[in-house]
Design a protein around this motif. Structure first.
Motif, PDB file in Angstrom:
ATOM      1  N   ALA A 137      90.048   3.409 -76.117  1.00  0.00           N
ATOM      2  CA  ALA A 137      91.392   2.955 -76.480  1.00  0.00           C
ATOM      3  C   ALA A 137      91.329   2.193 -77.792  1.00  0.00           C
ATOM      4  CB  ALA A 137      91.964   2.068 -75.391  1.00  0.00           C
ATOM      5  N   GLY A 138      92.440   2.144 -78.451  1.00  0.00           N
ATOM      6  CA  GLY A 138      92.529   1.413 -79.704  1.00  0.00           C
ATOM      7  C   GLY A 138      92.576  -0.075 -79.451  1.00  0.00           C
ATOM      8  N   PRO A 139      92.484  -0.851 -80.512  1.00  0.00           N
ATOM      9  CA  PRO A 139      92.515  -2.312 -80.362  1.00  0.00           C
ATOM     10  C   PRO A 139      93.873  -2.791 -79.843  1.00  0.00           C
ATOM     11  CG  PRO A 139      92.627  -1.672 -82.676  1.00  0.00           C
ATOM     12  CD  PRO A 139      92.373  -0.417 -81.892  1.00  0.00           C
ATOM     13  N   GLY A 140      93.813  -3.794 -78.996  1.00  0.00           N
ATOM     14  CA  GLY A 140      95.037  -4.397 -78.495  1.00  0.00           C
ATOM     15  C   GLY A 140      95.709  -3.672 -77.347  1.00  0.00           C
ATOM     16  N   GLN A 141      95.139  -2.558 -76.876  1.00  0.00           N
ATOM     17  CA  GLN A 141      95.760  -1.842 -75.766  1.00  0.00           C
ATOM     18  C   GLN A 141      95.417  -2.531 -74.451  1.00  0.00           C
ATOM     19  OE1 GLN A 141      94.637   2.277 -76.055  1.00  0.00           O
ATOM     20  NE2 GLN A 141      96.475   2.728 -77.237  1.00  0.00           N
ATOM     21  N   THR A 142      96.401  -2.572 -73.556  1.00  0.00           N
ATOM     22  CA  THR A 142      96.202  -3.227 -72.271  1.00  0.00           C
ATOM     23  C   THR A 142      96.581  -2.296 -71.135  1.00  0.00           C
ATOM     24  OG1 THR A 142      98.433  -4.158 -72.304  1.00  0.00           O
ATOM     25  CG2 THR A 142      96.675  -5.523 -73.223  1.00  0.00           C
ATOM     26  N   ARG A 143      96.129  -2.654 -69.935  1.00  0.00           N
ATOM     27  CA  ARG A 143      96.407  -1.896 -68.722  1.00  0.00           C
ATOM     28  C   ARG A 143      97.080  -2.814 -67.716  1.00  0.00           C
ATOM     29  NH1 ARG A 143      91.140  -0.568 -66.608  1.00  0.00           N
ATOM     30  NH2 ARG A 143      91.194   1.336 -67.796  1.00  0.00           N
ATOM     31  N   HIS A 144      98.079  -2.289 -67.027  1.00  0.00           N
ATOM     32  CA  HIS A 144      98.790  -3.026 -65.980  1.00  0.00           C
ATOM     33  C   HIS A 144      97.843  -3.241 -64.795  1.00  0.00           C
ATOM     34  CE1 HIS A 144     102.134  -4.052 -63.324  1.00  0.00           C
ATOM     35  NE2 HIS A 144     101.619  -3.225 -62.450  1.00  0.00           N
ATOM     36  N   MET A 145      97.854  -4.426 -64.214  1.00  0.00           N
ATOM     37  CA  MET A 145      97.005  -4.730 -63.062  1.00  0.00           C
ATOM     38  C   MET A 145      97.873  -4.939 -61.824  1.00  0.00           C
ATOM     39  SD  MET A 145      94.417  -7.333 -64.986  1.00  0.00           S
ATOM     40  CE  MET A 145      93.269  -7.539 -63.652  1.00  0.00           C
ATOM     41  N   MET A 146      97.345  -4.538 -60.665  1.00  0.00           N
ATOM     42  CA  MET A 146      98.086  -4.595 -59.409  1.00  0.00           C
ATOM     43  C   MET A 146      97.484  -5.623 -58.458  1.00  0.00           C
ATOM     44  SD  MET A 146      98.488  -0.535 -58.592  1.00  0.00           S
ATOM     45  CE  MET A 146      96.785  -0.153 -58.946  1.00  0.00           C
ATOM     46  N   ILE A 147      98.252  -5.924 -57.425  1.00  0.00           N
ATOM     47  CA  ILE A 147      97.772  -6.680 -56.272  1.00  0.00           C
ATOM     48  C   ILE A 147      97.367  -5.631 -55.250  1.00  0.00           C
ATOM     49  CG2 ILE A 147      98.419  -8.284 -54.443  1.00  0.00           C
ATOM     50  CD1 ILE A 147     100.746  -9.140 -56.481  1.00  0.00           C
ATOM     51  N   GLY A 148      96.113  -5.607 -54.866  1.00  0.00           N
ATOM     52  CA  GLY A 148      95.625  -4.629 -53.890  1.00  0.00           C
ATOM     53  C   GLY A 148      95.553  -5.244 -52.509  1.00  0.00           C
ATOM     54  N   CYS A 149      96.096  -4.552 -51.506  1.00  0.00           N
ATOM     55  CA  CYS A 149      96.098  -5.037 -50.118  1.00  0.00           C
ATOM     56  C   CYS A 149      95.491  -3.953 -49.241  1.00  0.00           C
ATOM     57  CB  CYS A 149      97.520  -5.328 -49.649  1.00  0.00           C
ATOM     58  SG  CYS A 149      98.466  -6.376 -50.745  1.00  0.00           S
ATOM     59  N   THR A 150      94.376  -4.255 -48.593  1.00  0.00           N
ATOM     60  CA  THR A 150      93.744  -3.250 -47.747  1.00  0.00           C
ATOM     61  C   THR A 150      94.168  -3.408 -46.290  1.00  0.00           C
ATOM     62  OG1 THR A 150      91.756  -4.515 -47.199  1.00  0.00           O
ATOM     63  CG2 THR A 150      91.714  -3.224 -49.246  1.00  0.00           C
ATOM     64  N   GLN A 151      94.193  -2.283 -45.607  1.00  0.00           N
ATOM     65  CA  GLN A 151      94.454  -2.213 -44.176  1.00  0.00           C
ATOM     66  C   GLN A 151      93.411  -1.266 -43.581  1.00  0.00           C
ATOM     67  OE1 GLN A 151      96.848  -3.754 -42.294  1.00  0.00           O
ATOM     68  NE2 GLN A 151      97.479  -4.873 -44.111  1.00  0.00           N
ATOM     69  N   PRO A 152      92.955  -1.518 -42.368  1.00  0.00           N
ATOM     70  CA  PRO A 152      91.950  -0.616 -41.792  1.00  0.00           C
ATOM     71  C   PRO A 152      92.522   0.740 -41.365  1.00  0.00           C
ATOM     72  CG  PRO A 152      92.372  -2.481 -40.324  1.00  0.00           C
ATOM     73  CD  PRO A 152      93.176  -2.708 -41.559  1.00  0.00           C
ATOM     74  N   ARG A 153      93.855   0.834 -41.180  1.00  0.00           N
ATOM     75  CA  ARG A 153      94.450   2.088 -40.696  1.00  0.00           C
ATOM     76  C   ARG A 153      95.532   2.586 -41.645  1.00  0.00           C
ATOM     77  NH1 ARG A 153      93.152  -1.098 -36.859  1.00  0.00           N
ATOM     78  NH2 ARG A 153      95.089  -2.288 -36.910  1.00  0.00           N
ATOM     79  N   ARG A 154      95.662   3.928 -41.706  1.00  0.00           N
ATOM     80  CA  ARG A 154      96.637   4.580 -42.578  1.00  0.00           C
ATOM     81  C   ARG A 154      98.072   4.153 -42.261  1.00  0.00           C
ATOM     82  NH1 ARG A 154      95.033  10.027 -44.410  1.00  0.00           N
ATOM     83  NH2 ARG A 154      97.211  10.568 -44.124  1.00  0.00           N
ATOM     84  N   VAL A 155      98.398   4.150 -40.973  1.00  0.00           N
ATOM     85  CA  VAL A 155      99.761   3.822 -40.560  1.00  0.00           C
ATOM     86  C   VAL A 155     100.122   2.404 -40.981  1.00  0.00           C
ATOM     87  CG1 VAL A 155     101.274   3.519 -38.554  1.00  0.00           C
ATOM     88  CG2 VAL A 155      99.717   5.461 -38.645  1.00  0.00           C
ATOM     89  N   ALA A 156      99.178   1.486 -40.865  1.00  0.00           N
ATOM     90  CA  ALA A 156      99.444   0.097 -41.256  1.00  0.00           C
ATOM     91  C   ALA A 156      99.667  -0.008 -42.757  1.00  0.00           C
ATOM     92  CB  ALA A 156      98.286  -0.802 -40.827  1.00  0.00           C
ATOM     93  N   ALA A 157      98.889   0.711 -43.559  1.00  0.00           N
ATOM     94  CA  ALA A 157      99.065   0.677 -45.015  1.00  0.00           C
ATOM     95  C   ALA A 157     100.464   1.160 -45.387  1.00  0.00           C
ATOM     96  CB  ALA A 157      98.001   1.535 -45.706  1.00  0.00           C
ATOM     97  N   TYR A 158     100.907   2.252 -44.772  1.00  0.00           N
ATOM     98  CA  TYR A 158     102.232   2.797 -45.058  1.00  0.00           C
ATOM     99  C   TYR A 158     103.337   1.845 -44.595  1.00  0.00           C
ATOM    100  CZ  TYR A 158     106.337   5.789 -44.699  1.00  0.00           C
ATOM    101  OH  TYR A 158     107.604   6.298 -44.807  1.00  0.00           O
ATOM    102  N   SER A 159     103.252   1.392 -43.349  1.00  0.00           N
ATOM    103  CA  SER A 159     104.338   0.577 -42.792  1.00  0.00           C
ATOM    104  C   SER A 159     104.428  -0.795 -43.456  1.00  0.00           C
ATOM    105  CB  SER A 159     104.202   0.446 -41.277  1.00  0.00           C
ATOM    106  OG  SER A 159     103.002  -0.209 -40.934  1.00  0.00           O
ATOM    107  N   MET A 160     103.295  -1.394 -43.820  1.00  0.00           N
ATOM    108  CA  MET A 160     103.336  -2.694 -44.502  1.00  0.00           C
ATOM    109  C   MET A 160     103.913  -2.548 -45.909  1.00  0.00           C
ATOM    110  SD  MET A 160     102.443  -5.047 -42.449  1.00  0.00           S
ATOM    111  CE  MET A 160     103.228  -4.095 -41.174  1.00  0.00           C
ATOM    112  N   ALA A 161     103.564  -1.473 -46.605  1.00  0.00           N
ATOM    113  CA  ALA A 161     104.127  -1.240 -47.941  1.00  0.00           C
ATOM    114  C   ALA A 161     105.634  -1.058 -47.848  1.00  0.00           C
ATOM    115  CB  ALA A 161     103.478  -0.011 -48.582  1.00  0.00           C
ATOM    116  N   LYS A 162     106.074  -0.313 -46.855  1.00  0.00           N
ATOM    117  CA  LYS A 162     107.506  -0.072 -46.688  1.00  0.00           C
ATOM    118  C   LYS A 162     108.237  -1.381 -46.370  1.00  0.00           C
ATOM    119  CE  LYS A 162     110.514   3.477 -45.159  1.00  0.00           C
ATOM    120  NZ  LYS A 162     110.648   4.778 -44.591  1.00  0.00           N
ATOM    121  N   ARG A 163     107.634  -2.200 -45.520  1.00  0.00           N
ATOM    122  CA  ARG A 163     108.246  -3.474 -45.152  1.00  0.00           C
ATOM    123  C   ARG A 163     108.344  -4.426 -46.348  1.00  0.00           C
ATOM    124  NH1 ARG A 163     111.828  -5.954 -41.777  1.00  0.00           N
ATOM    125  NH2 ARG A 163     111.612  -8.158 -42.226  1.00  0.00           N
ATOM    126  N   VAL A 164     107.277  -4.523 -47.118  1.00  0.00           N
ATOM    127  CA  VAL A 164     107.278  -5.429 -48.267  1.00  0.00           C
ATOM    128  C   VAL A 164     108.280  -4.954 -49.320  1.00  0.00           C
ATOM    129  CG1 VAL A 164     105.881  -6.319 -50.189  1.00  0.00           C
ATOM    130  CG2 VAL A 164     104.968  -6.337 -47.861  1.00  0.00           C
TER     131      VAL A 164
END
Length: 196
Positions: free
Chosen positions: A92-119
């Motif tokens: 990348a050229g000078p001064g370029q930046t990347r957006h950073m996220m808040i990562g939240c892990t869940q042990p199960r697929r259903v929980a990851a989907y439902s918590m994201a939807k709720r938030v």
């Protein structure tokens, strides 16, 4: 509104402490805000965020149903963690930046989907925009995503590609007490990532 963080940073978190705090305004529905205020973790928001600002690793323990999973990502989002940017170094050229996220892990697929939807519902944003999820073979993450819910396996695969996890300003390991193999691996690897 912006406020300065501590003026006496420790050696471990000098970089984090030198940044200004940010407040992101959220327009929640009145009934959602009322329900949030009844959750025990909301009464501890200031203590949680002070601990996050002063430490690289924080462990939060609370009763089931106290709001840890849905509220702590929102605390971080409102404090600007989902709006942070990091310097891009490779190709990348000078001064370029990347957006950073808040990562939240869940042990199960259903929980990851439902918590994201709720938030997303509580933040009053479209699902898949500011808040998204990723599980194996399925994702609605975009360039605008600030809070990403995922299975712990997804985060492990990301660690394989880049040990520094440059896309994240904060990582939340939820349900760590369940002691799954993936969560145990993350608990061992992430403190090393923080040091790097």
């Amino acid at each position: 509104a912006a406020a300065s963080t501590s003026t006496q940073p420790s050696d471990e978190n000098t970089e984090a402490q030198s940044e200004s705090a940010v407040w992101i305004q959220v327009k929640r529905k009145r009934k959602v805000q009322k329900a949030r205020m009844e959750l025990p973790v909301c009464a501890e928001e200031q203590r949680v965020m002070e601990a996050v600002m002063e430490n690289n690793v924080v462990i939060v323990v609370g009763e089931t149903g106290s709001g840890k999973t849905t509220q702590i990502p929102q605390f971080l989002f409102e404090a600007g963690y989902g709006q942070r940017r990091c310097q891009v170094s490779q190709g990348a050229g000078p001064g370029q930046t990347r957006h950073m996220m808040i990562g939240c892990t869940q042990p199960r697929r259903v929980a990851a989907y439902s918590m994201a939807k709720r938030v997303a519902y509580e933040l009053n944003v479209p699902f898949g925009d500011v808040v998204g999820y990723q599980v194996r073979h399925e994702s609605n993450i975009t360039r605008r995503t600030s809070i990403k819910f995922m299975t712990d396996g997804v985060l492990l695969r990301e660690l394989e590609h880049d040990l520094l996890l440059p896309n994240y300003s904060a990582i939340l390991l939820d349900e760590a007490h369940e002691r799954t193999l993936n969560t145990d691996l993350l608990l061992g690897l992430l403190p090393r990532v923080v040091k790097l």
